[in-house]
Design an enzyme around this catalytic site. Structure first.
Site, PDB file in Angstrom:
ATOM      1  N   SER A   1      52.278  35.354  34.810  1.00 16.06           N
ATOM      2  CA  SER A   1      51.275  34.239  34.830  1.00 16.06           C
ATOM      3  C   SER A   1      52.187  33.350  33.944  1.00 16.06           C
ATOM      4  O   SER A   1      52.800  33.852  32.758  1.00 16.06           O
ATOM      5  CB  SER A   1      50.367  34.751  34.087  1.00 16.06           C
ATOM      6  OG  SER A   1      48.796  33.928  34.715  1.00 16.06           O
TER       7      SER A   1
ATOM      8  N   TYR B   1      43.824  38.907  28.425  1.00 17.58           N
ATOM      9  CA  TYR B   1      44.851  38.754  29.939  1.00 17.58           C
ATOM     10  C   TYR B   1      46.118  38.378  29.179  1.00 17.58           C
ATOM     11  O   TYR B   1      46.779  38.336  29.308  1.00 17.58           O
ATOM     12  CB  TYR B   1      43.873  38.369  30.728  1.00 17.58           C
ATOM     13  CG  TYR B   1      44.945  37.754  32.310  1.00 17.58           C
ATOM     14  CD1 TYR B   1      45.182  38.922  33.218  1.00 17.58           C
ATOM     15  CD2 TYR B   1      45.686  37.126  32.244  1.00 17.58           C
ATOM     16  CE1 TYR B   1      45.904  38.671  34.364  1.00 17.58           C
ATOM     17  CE2 TYR B   1      46.002  36.369  33.072  1.00 17.58           C
ATOM     18  CZ  TYR B   1      45.908  37.386  34.635  1.00 17.58           C
ATOM     19  OH  TYR B   1      47.507  37.077  35.383  1.00 17.58           O
TER      20      TYR B   1
END
Length: 254
Positions: free
Chosen positions: A137, A150
């Site tokens: 990401s 995360y």
């Protein structure tokens, strides 16, 4: 990466980015096997894509990973692409006490799962001169304070991919990383988020870059965030988080 003639195993292929990429790779004539925890989602994807196969897998379960790897090697001797896509994203409270269950499940799913699965299949991929793909990401480079755990798992996975790419350089195995921006998927209920990139646009651009020799697959919208780390990175990170906190606060109050 060569986009045809592969045997590809994709985790988290029942929805979102994993499903969309699985469908595109399937259309190109690759043998695609998807996995996930939700059988209903897998069944729907397979029904819509005749010839695709699906298996249930919990990447947070080491025994499940080990048995799956043994099955894949036996059933698909030509397996040459592993796409570590499965992941979970939940809001947390880094300024306070972190929920232990959230911490453990996020780290186990997003970091330990891909590392363990790749480890279990790496000898197979060496035999087929294959490819490992990690879906990280842009939050690996510009962490989102609302999802600090995360973001940290994605940063760790990026770091691991760098080391693995270096160590496998002479083995014939390629290590690729896809670093998506905010995309309209189920993660954080982003399907209708105006600022998120439409999934079809992301997939089209990603497939284009994936077909090149790039080690990192970064779409144009993600490049400013990928380029951020450095001596002045805190200003960018703080600005992004001020913006996102305001955005989510506004959505919550609407």
């Amino acid at each position: 990466m060569k986009l045809t003639g592969n045997t590809i195993f994709i985790t988290g292929g029942g929805s979102g980015i994993g499903c969309a990429l699985a469908e595109q790779l399937h259309k190109l004539g690759n043998k695609v096997i998807i996995s996930g925890r939700r059988k209903g989602h897998l069944d729907r994807v397979v029904a819509a894509n005749p010839g695709m196969e699906a298996v249930e897998l919990d990447v947070a379960d080491l025994k499940s990973i080990q048995s799956m790897a043994s099955m894949l090697i036996a059933k698909y001797p030509d397996l040459n692409v592993l796409f570590n896509n499965a992941g979970i994203m939940l809001p947390d409270q880094a300024a306070g006490a972190i929920d232990e269950e959230l911490l453990t499940s996020t780290v186990t799913t997003n970091l330990l799962g891909p590392v363990r699965l790749t480890s279990a299949l790496i000898d197979q991929l060496k035999k087929t001169k294959g490819t490992v793909i990690y879906n990280t990401s842009v939050l690996a480079f510009v962490p989102l304070s609302l999802t600090a755990v995360y973001s940290a798992t994605k940063a760790a996975l990026h770091s691991y991919a760098l080391s693995q790419r270096f160590l496998l350089e002479k083995s014939g195995v390629r290590v690729l990383e896809i670093a998506p921006p905010w995309v309209r998927t189920d993660l954080m209920n982003s399907q209708e988020a105006a600022e998120a990139m439409p999934l079809d646009e992301f997939i089209a651009e990603t497939m284009q870059v994936l077909g090149t020799d790039a080690d990192e697959i970064v779409v144009e919208r993600a490049k400013p965030l990928r380029a951020n780390p450095g001596p002045s990175e805190h200003a960018f990170v703080n600005g992004l988080n001020d913006h996102m906190l305001a955005l989510f606060s506004g959505a919550a109050g609407a």
